[in-house]
Design an enzyme around this catalytic site. Structure first.
Site, PDB file in Angstrom:
ATOM      1  NE  ARG A 125       1.828   9.141  -3.691  1.00  0.00           N
ATOM      2  CZ  ARG A 125       0.968   8.266  -3.158  1.00  0.00           C
ATOM      3  NH1 ARG A 125       0.914   7.019  -3.563  1.00  0.00           N
ATOM      4  NH2 ARG A 125       0.137   8.642  -2.197  1.00  0.00           N
ATOM      5  CD  GLU A 144       0.015  11.685   3.284  1.00  0.00           C
ATOM      6  OE1 GLU A 144      -0.110  11.517   4.502  1.00  0.00           O
ATOM      7  OE2 GLU A 144      -0.687  11.100   2.446  1.00  0.00           O
ATOM      8  CG  ASN A 146       2.316   8.599   1.122  1.00  0.00           C
ATOM      9  OD1 ASN A 146       1.414   8.434   1.918  1.00  0.00           O
ATOM     10  ND2 ASN A 146       2.279   9.538   0.183  1.00  0.00           N
ATOM     11  CB  SER A 151      -0.522   2.296  -3.923  1.00  0.00           C
ATOM     12  OG  SER A 151      -1.402   3.323  -3.520  1.00  0.00           O
ATOM     13  CE  LYS A 305       0.036  12.015   7.661  1.00  0.00           C
ATOM     14  NZ  LYS A 305       0.549  10.691   7.330  1.00  0.00           N
ATOM     15  CE  LYS A 364      -1.989  15.796   6.848  1.00  0.00           C
ATOM     16  NZ  LYS A 364      -0.861  16.024   5.947  1.00  0.00           N
ATOM     17  CD  GLU A 368       1.574   7.481   6.012  1.00  0.00           C
ATOM     18  OE1 GLU A 368       1.220   7.904   4.903  1.00  0.00           O
ATOM     19  OE2 GLU A 368       2.127   8.201   6.853  1.00  0.00           O
ATOM     20  N   GLY A 369      -2.608   5.919   4.346  1.00  0.00           N
ATOM     21  CA  GLY A 369      -3.642   5.186   3.610  1.00  0.00           C
ATOM     22  C   GLY A 369      -4.879   5.984   3.257  1.00  0.00           C
ATOM     23  NE  ARG A 450      -2.886  10.492  -5.003  1.00  0.00           N
ATOM     24  CZ  ARG A 450      -2.540  10.395  -3.728  1.00  0.00           C
ATOM     25  NH1 ARG A 450      -3.012   9.430  -2.995  1.00  0.00           N
ATOM     26  NH2 ARG A 450      -1.719  11.272  -3.194  1.00  0.00           N
TER      27      ARG A 450
END
Length: 474
Positions: A125, A144, A146, A151, A305, A364, A368-369, A450
């Site tokens: 994603r 970024e 993923n 998710s 990253k 950064k 992840e997450g 989002r």
């Protein structure tokens, strides 16, 4: 970039009524999460947080994000096959970042042994924000990509219907009809199903590798049910189950509880806290197997990253995607400024620039997450502490995106209804399947919007900061 909801935002009675309808519509549609109090039980659930109204997204930038996704799929796949590039790019990082180093050691071990896997599945994603430059014109800038456990492809498949219902209740049926259909869970399942089919064993199962705490199970079930609908058996297991019951036969086929596993779909394994020594051993067992891993460890490393920062260097994209000048141009157009903090003159200079003007940048780490990035005063303090230490090479610097905020209501269980100044992040899901050297599938599989209140610098839906949204194209 305002959506046509200004009248609604001023009408408190209409907002209260719409919010009641919205919550019931979300529960009816299955936009659900387990609760913090009972994260592994489905007998008490609540709606996943979401916006009351869809958020305005410039249609040209939305189309641009979709148009570049197949290029990003090709790029991630090319990086995952390029040992020299990964070795060179991650050399400084693995000296100071133990998590990346351990992933890299498994990667090298599996390569030395010889890959048993011949079918490769990528579900990624690519996330963007809309940067309003000096002249106020919004531009698409990548935050970024993923490459593991991306998710909310499931829940976002159900969110547009909720927003459509809200708009109708507010007397905006015409606007409701303009919301785009969106079903990433179907697209993700298509990729998994294709990989399962190419693996070539009809009795083999797909294994979702899941976390110990599974609050976001319904998001995963959306994809899982798409597979069951195709008569593909799905099992859910944790790393510890793999450690205790996983095994390889002489042909390095993977077995769990006596069942052959065709595809391992990771929804776990992207942060250090996911691993203890047993889990690292389980990860190695999975990587050594013939099963299709989504992602394999090379593809997980492609999402770091440090790789993102290296891709912004002149000539790098051209080397990774030779003879694809148009794809390179489309990818490069989405890059924000990215800067290395490697030991040396240029790294020293960038550290000094960021310490002097921390609000221009985001710091950064290789994680992840959500919820890992540093901003403002915190960025300055951390950089001052590590500016003369090799530890700084475990981070990259990125220009801070300046999006145009908009007003919306963020609906969360047990939270008061209040209007917030918000910014949004658009993610495009990509799916690809490669068999040997042949790309068998390469597509954009849907989108995720989002939105969060501007006082929160970092964090996604699972981290409890952002909420699910639907783009309203303007």
């Amino acid at each position: 970039m305002a959506a046509p909801w200004e009248d609604v935002l001023r009408n408190e009675a209409a907002v209260q009524e719409a919010a009641r309808v919205a919550v019931d519509a979300a529960l009816l549609a299955g936009v659900l999460m387990r609760t913090e109090g009972e994260p592994n039980a489905s007998d008490v659930v609540n709606y996943a947080p979401f916006t009351l109204l869809p958020s305005a997204v410039p249609s040209a930038l939305f189309e641009q994000a979709y148009a570049v996704q197949q290029d990003f799929n090709l790029l991630v796949d090319a990086i995952s096959q390029n040992k020299e590039f990964l070795e060179h790019t991650l050399a400084s990082t693995i000296k100071v970042d133990d998590f990346t180093a351990r992933l890299f050691r498994i990667y090298m071990q599996v390569l030395e042994e010889g890959l048993a896997q011949s079918v490769f599945l990528g579900i990624n994603r690519s996330d963007y924000m809309f940067d309003c430059g000096v002249d106020g014109t919004p531009a698409l800038k990548q935050i970024e990509i993923n490459t593991i456990a991306a998710s909310f492809g499931g829940l976002t498949s159900r969110t547009a219907a909720v927003h459509g219902q809200v708009l109708k209740v507010l007397g905006k049926s015409e606007e409701a009809s303009r919301l785009l259909p969106n079903n990433p869970s179907k697209g993700l399942a298509l990729g998994i199903a294709k990989a399962w089919e190419l693996y070539g064993s009809p009795s083999a199962v797909v294994m979702f590798l899941v976390e110990e705490v599974q609050r976001n199970i319904f998001d995963q079930r959306c994809v899982e049910n798409e597979l069951w609908n195709r008569n593909i058996r799905v099992i859910r297991r944790r790393f510890r189950d793999v450690f205790e019951k996983g095994s390889l036969d002489n042909a390095r086929r993977l077995y769990m509880d006596g069942q052959e596993v065709a595809v391992v779909y990771y929804r776990e394994g992207y942060v250090p806290k996911n691993y203890d020594q047993q889990n690292w051993e389980a990860r190695l067992l999975l990587e050594r197997s013939r099963a299709v891993k989504c992602p394999d460890i090379a593809t997980q490393l492609a999402g770091t990253k440090k790789v993102q920062q290296e891709l912004s260097q002149p000539g790098t994209l051209e080397r990774l995607l030779p003879d694809r000048a148009e794809a390179v141009a489309r990818i490069r157009a989405t890059f924000a400024g990215l800067y290395s903090l490697d030991v040396g003159k240029e790294g020293d200079r960038m550290a000094a620039v960021a310490i002097a003007d921390p609000d221009r940048f985001v710091l950064k780490p290789q994680r992840e997450g959500g919820g890992n990035n540093l901003y403002g005063e915190e960025l300055r303090q951390v950089l001052e502490k590590i500016r003369d230490s090799p530890e700084r090479t475990s981070y990259i610097l990125m220009d801070k995106i300046q999006p145009q905020p908009a007003m919306n209501y963020l609906l969360r269980a047990h939270s008061p209804l209040q209007v917030s100044e918000c910014i949004s992040e658009l993610g495009i899901f990509g799916v690809y399947v490669r068999q040997g050297k042949e790309m068998v599938m390469n597509k954009a599989a849907g989108h995720l919007l989002r939105t969060k209140a501007i006082e929160h610098a970092d964090g996604g839906v699972a981290a409890g900061v952002a909420v699910l949204d639907t783009p309203y194209l303007v």
